[in-house]
Design a protein around this motif. Structure first.
Motif, mmCIF file in Angstrom:
data_model
loop_
_atom_site.group_PDB
_atom_site.id
_atom_site.type_symbol
_atom_site.label_atom_id
_atom_site.label_comp_id
_atom_site.label_asym_id
_atom_site.label_seq_id
_atom_site.Cartn_x
_atom_site.Cartn_y
_atom_site.Cartn_z
ATOM 1 N N LEU A 18 0.843 -1.195 0.000
ATOM 2 C CA LEU A 18 0.000 0.000 0.000
ATOM 3 C C LEU A 18 0.878 1.245 0.000
ATOM 4 C CD1 LEU A 18 -2.648 -1.088 2.666
ATOM 5 C CD2 LEU A 18 -2.654 -1.515 0.205
ATOM 6 N N THR A 19 0.470 2.204 -0.768
ATOM 7 C CA THR A 19 1.167 3.481 -0.794
ATOM 8 C C THR A 19 0.405 4.480 0.068
ATOM 9 O OG1 THR A 19 -0.033 4.237 -2.744
ATOM 10 C CG2 THR A 19 1.983 2.953 -3.113
ATOM 11 N N ARG A 20 0.870 5.716 0.011
ATOM 12 C CA ARG A 20 0.175 6.760 0.764
ATOM 13 C C ARG A 20 -1.252 6.964 0.255
ATOM 14 N NH1 ARG A 20 4.548 11.723 1.480
ATOM 15 N NH2 ARG A 20 5.915 10.685 3.022
ATOM 16 N N ASN A 21 -1.439 6.676 -1.030
ATOM 17 C CA ASN A 21 -2.757 6.922 -1.611
ATOM 18 C C ASN A 21 -3.834 6.035 -0.995
ATOM 19 O OD1 ASN A 21 -1.758 8.872 -3.414
ATOM 20 N ND2 ASN A 21 -1.091 7.269 -4.852
ATOM 21 N N GLU A 22 -3.425 4.906 -0.386
ATOM 22 C CA GLU A 22 -4.413 4.029 0.245
ATOM 23 C C GLU A 22 -4.737 4.473 1.675
ATOM 24 O OE1 GLU A 22 -1.914 2.580 -1.691
ATOM 25 O OE2 GLU A 22 -3.424 2.322 -3.264
ATOM 26 N N ASN A 23 -4.025 5.473 2.173
ATOM 27 C CA ASN A 23 -4.344 6.028 3.483
ATOM 28 C C ASN A 23 -5.505 7.006 3.331
ATOM 29 O OD1 ASN A 23 -3.903 8.439 5.554
ATOM 30 N ND2 ASN A 23 -3.076 6.573 6.488
ATOM 31 N N THR A 24 -6.564 6.807 4.054
ATOM 32 C CA THR A 24 -7.779 7.613 3.901
ATOM 33 C C THR A 24 -7.506 9.096 4.096
ATOM 34 O OG1 THR A 24 -9.100 5.756 4.686
ATOM 35 C CG2 THR A 24 -10.134 7.923 4.726
ATOM 36 N N GLY A 25 -6.785 9.453 5.123
ATOM 37 C CA GLY A 25 -6.514 10.861 5.399
ATOM 38 C C GLY A 25 -5.680 11.497 4.319
ATOM 39 N N TYR A 26 -4.670 10.755 3.847
ATOM 40 C CA TYR A 26 -3.797 11.292 2.790
ATOM 41 C C TYR A 26 -4.595 11.521 1.506
ATOM 42 C CZ TYR A 26 0.315 11.604 -0.275
ATOM 43 O OH TYR A 26 1.257 12.020 -1.181
ATOM 44 N N ALA A 27 -5.390 10.520 1.139
ATOM 45 C CA ALA A 27 -6.185 10.649 -0.083
ATOM 46 C C ALA A 27 -7.232 11.745 0.049
ATOM 47 C CB ALA A 27 -6.847 9.311 -0.413
ATOM 48 N N CYS A 28 -7.862 11.820 1.221
ATOM 49 C CA CYS A 28 -8.877 12.855 1.432
ATOM 50 C C CYS A 28 -8.265 14.249 1.376
ATOM 51 C CB CYS A 28 -9.575 12.635 2.766
ATOM 52 S SG CYS A 28 -10.693 11.209 2.775
ATOM 53 N N PHE A 29 -7.068 14.368 1.930
ATOM 54 C CA PHE A 29 -6.415 15.678 1.893
ATOM 55 C C PHE A 29 -6.120 16.079 0.450
ATOM 56 C CE2 PHE A 29 -2.664 18.434 2.010
ATOM 57 C CZ PHE A 29 -3.118 19.428 2.860
ATOM 58 N N ASP A 30 -5.624 15.141 -0.355
ATOM 59 C CA ASP A 30 -5.366 15.427 -1.766
ATOM 60 C C ASP A 30 -6.660 15.793 -2.481
ATOM 61 O OD1 ASP A 30 -4.014 15.702 -4.129
ATOM 62 O OD2 ASP A 30 -4.095 13.558 -4.612
ATOM 63 N N ASN A 31 -7.705 15.069 -2.166
ATOM 64 C CA ASN A 31 -9.006 15.352 -2.774
ATOM 65 C C ASN A 31 -9.530 16.720 -2.341
ATOM 66 O OD1 ASN A 31 -11.385 14.448 -4.348
ATOM 67 N ND2 ASN A 31 -12.391 14.508 -2.341
#
Length: 647
Positions: free
Chosen positions: A546-559
């Motif tokens: 899993l990369t950072r993109n699979e971390n909910t907070g990381y992905a949500c922040f990018d979104n």
């Protein structure tokens, strides 16, 4: 003329300052929103990247259904392009709150150097029973409180957690949770309430559940360079993960086979030990049963001996009572014999005194007769006969008086002689005295013989009394022995009863232990069979990189930043349209209100272009000033607020 028109326009601005400021404000608002929103996304991104770098947010998260070992962590740490690797453990568990309610917490192991928490209050844990609490759920007032693990958790969770209670020593935020979403859970309400960060000692496990990796010289997060680096390293990590997972599978399989073989050997040893111990126990029980039977036989013999002893004691008691009666009779006989001896001794003493008196009387007569020898008298008998003679007696008395005897002495002598003959009832002669002396001698001998018999009887009596006392003591000892024997038999009976009870209990306990041992061994056989079946079901590990993109907070922040960027493009258009509409409406109304003035200006020779320039200057000045003000405020204020929000 132009100067006059400019002065007129400036005067118009001063006179309609409210309208001018309204146009300025609406333009400033539109430009401010546009510039601010356009600046928010870069500011948010910069703040987020800085936060992730400061707290060393992981670049890869590796998962395997078979877990990881310390050797696996070291292998990834030595991999090319990896700066640091850290094994971690996590688990969801039910937390029993003070209100006796249950909430779901997720416990993550602290991994120094990767995913470092942001400590807001308190201190870092220093013991296995301490933890950090989620700042979104706990406050400084909760520091020092106890987090109790609910007993309603499954056994695997209870075994994984090393303690039943954990002390909250600090409040923190974690880069693992960049937003307020804490995830779902398969227990309790199905939703995780908060996280807690715990040291490695808080978990009782030898394997890691996940491995976090930190790339070496990683570019800034969310950048194309970062994505390119991630895409480059991910296949390598996946290959290494697959390699380590296969190695883990083979290690687990071989270890499991070895453990099962050892368990089979232990089971065989257990059966052998069971048979040996059962044989020993059965032999001990048989020996105990034989001893109890021997004890029963000894007890019956003891009863018989006791009855014989009682019978002998009774006979001895009867003999003792007879002996007591005989001793009493002997004592009476001795008493009677002593009285008889005393009487005989008194009579003998009396006879000796009488003999002495008679002898003295006879000797006196012999002495007087010796004086009367001239008269033909030679013995006392002749003297007394002569003195009694009526013819010759008086002459003889006179002669005796002449010889010096008084009348009284003479009368006393004759009276004594007559009394002696009366006592003897026979003449007093030498033969009579010799016979009396012989009788006295025989009496003395008989008295001495009587005394000898008395003393012998008394000696026999004393010996009988001593023997009686000895017999009495022996009877007492016999009675004590009988009592002791009875007590020994009572104790023996109780001991035998206890022995029988102990034997029965031991037999029941042995049978129960045999049954338990057989059941335990049978369970062991079943467990081994199940272990073989489970080992057959053991499959190669499923791995996940899993990369950072699979971390909910990381992905949500990018979104979230992408949404802000999109809004910065779309949303200000509405403000610009509104501003244009307001400006057009305001300027149209202004033109309508100043038609007369416009006519005057035309009459004064001002051209159409100059008059339009006046109103363009009015609105343009408001627009330019509003744009400058809006840009200054929007580009500074909104990014600042967005940065605080991101932090």
């Amino acid at each position: 003329m132009v100067t006059t028109l400019l002065k007129s326009t400036l005067r118009e601005i001063r006179q309609s300052m409210g309208r001018f400021l309204a146009i300025l404000a609406i333009i400033a608002l539109g430009v401010g929103f546009f510039s601010g929103l356009r600046m928010c996304q870069p500011a948010m991104m910069a703040t987020g990247v800085t936060y992730l770098e400061e707290h060393r947010f992981h670049d890869f998260r590796l998962l395997s259904t078979l877990g990881f070992t310390a050797e696996d962590v070291e292998a990834f740490a030595q991999a090319e392009g990896i700066e640091q690797a850290a094994g971690s453990v996590y688990t969801e568990f039910l937390w029993q709150t003070v209100e006796k309610e249950q909430a779901v917490l997720v416990g993550h192991m602290l991994t120094p150097g990767i995913n470092d928490p942001e400590l807001l209050a308190g201190r870092m844990p220093t013991a296995g029973s301490e933890c950090l609490g989620d700042a979104a759920r706990f406050s400084e007032e909760d520091i020092g409180s106890i987090i109790r693990v609910s007993p309603a958790n499954d056994q695997d969770t209870l075994d994984l957690l090393a303690y039943e209670e954990y002390t909250l020593v600090g409040i923190a935020r974690s880069p693992l949770f960049l937003n307020f979403e804490r995830g779902t859970a398969g227990i309790g309400s199905g939703s995780v309430s908060a996280f807690v960060l715990m040291p490695q000692e808080a978990f009782d496990t030898e394997a890691y559940f996940e491995i976090y990796l930190k790339m070496q010289d990683a570019p800034a997060a969310y950048s194309e360079e970062y994505q390119a680096r991630e895409d480059l390293l991910k296949p390598r990590m996946e290959a290494l993960l697959k390699e380590r997972a296969d190695l883990r599978y083979h290690d687990l399989y071989s270890d499991a086979v070895e453990e099962i073989r050892e368990a089979e050997q232990e089971l065989a040893d257990g059966w052998e030990e069971y048979r040996t111990e059962r044989a020993d126990a059965e032999q001990e029980l048989a020996d105990a049963y034989r001893e109890l039977l021997d004890g029963e036989e000894d007890y019956q013999e003891g009863l018989a001996e006791l009855e014989d002893g009682k019978k002998e004691y009774q006979e001895g008691k009867e003999e003792f009572e007879d002996a007591v009666e005989q001793i009493r009779e002997a004592r009476e006989d001795l008493k009677y014999g002593l009285e008889q001896m005393k009487q005989a001794e008194a009579q003998l003493d009396k006879g000796e005194k009488s003999y002495q008196q008679l002898d003295e009387l006879y000797q006196t007569g012999a002495a007087i007769a010796g004086q009367m020898s001239p008269f033909g008298i030679s013995t006392p008998e002749e003297l007394v006969e002569a003195l009694r003679d009526p013819t010759y007696g008086p002459l003889l008395r006179d002669q005796m008086i002449a010889n010096g005897m008084t009348t009284g002495q003479l009368s006393q002598f004759l009276g004594g002689w007559a009394a002696a003959e009366q006592q003897l009832n026979a003449p007093l002669t030498a033969d009579t005295l010799a016979g009396l002396e012989a009788e006295l001698e025989a009496g003395r001998a008989a008295l001495q013989s009587g005394w000898n018999e008395y003393y012998a009887g008394r000696e026999q009596y004393n010996e009988g009394v001593a023997e009686l006392r000895k017999a009495e003591k022996e009877l007492e000892e016999a009675a004590q022995e009988i009592a002791d024997g009875e007590q020994e038999l009572i104790d023996g009976r109780a001991e035998l009863d206890d022995g029988w009870q102990e034997y029965r209990d031991g037999l029941a306990e042995a049978e129960q232990e045999f049954a338990d041992a057989e059941a335990e061994l049978a369970d062991g056989e079943q467990e081994i069979a199940d272990a073989w079946l489970e080992l057959q079901d053991l499959e190669m590990a499923d791995t996940y990189t899993l990369t950072r993109n699979e971390n909910t907070g990381y992905a949500c922040f990018d979104n979230d930043t992408a949404i802000v960027a999109a809004i910065s493009v779309v949303f200000p258009v509405f403000f610009f349209l509104v501003a244009a509409l307001v400006c057009m409406t305001t300027m149209k109304r202004m033109v309508d209100e100043q038609r007369t003035q416009i006519g005057v200006l035309k009459a004064m020779g001002y051209s159409r272009g100059q008059i339009m320039g006046k109103y363009l200057f009015y609105s343009g000045t408001a627009a330019i000033l509003g744009a400058l003000l809006g840009y200054a405020l929007g580009s500074r204020g909104m990014p600042l607020s967005s940065g605080k929000f991101t932090a």
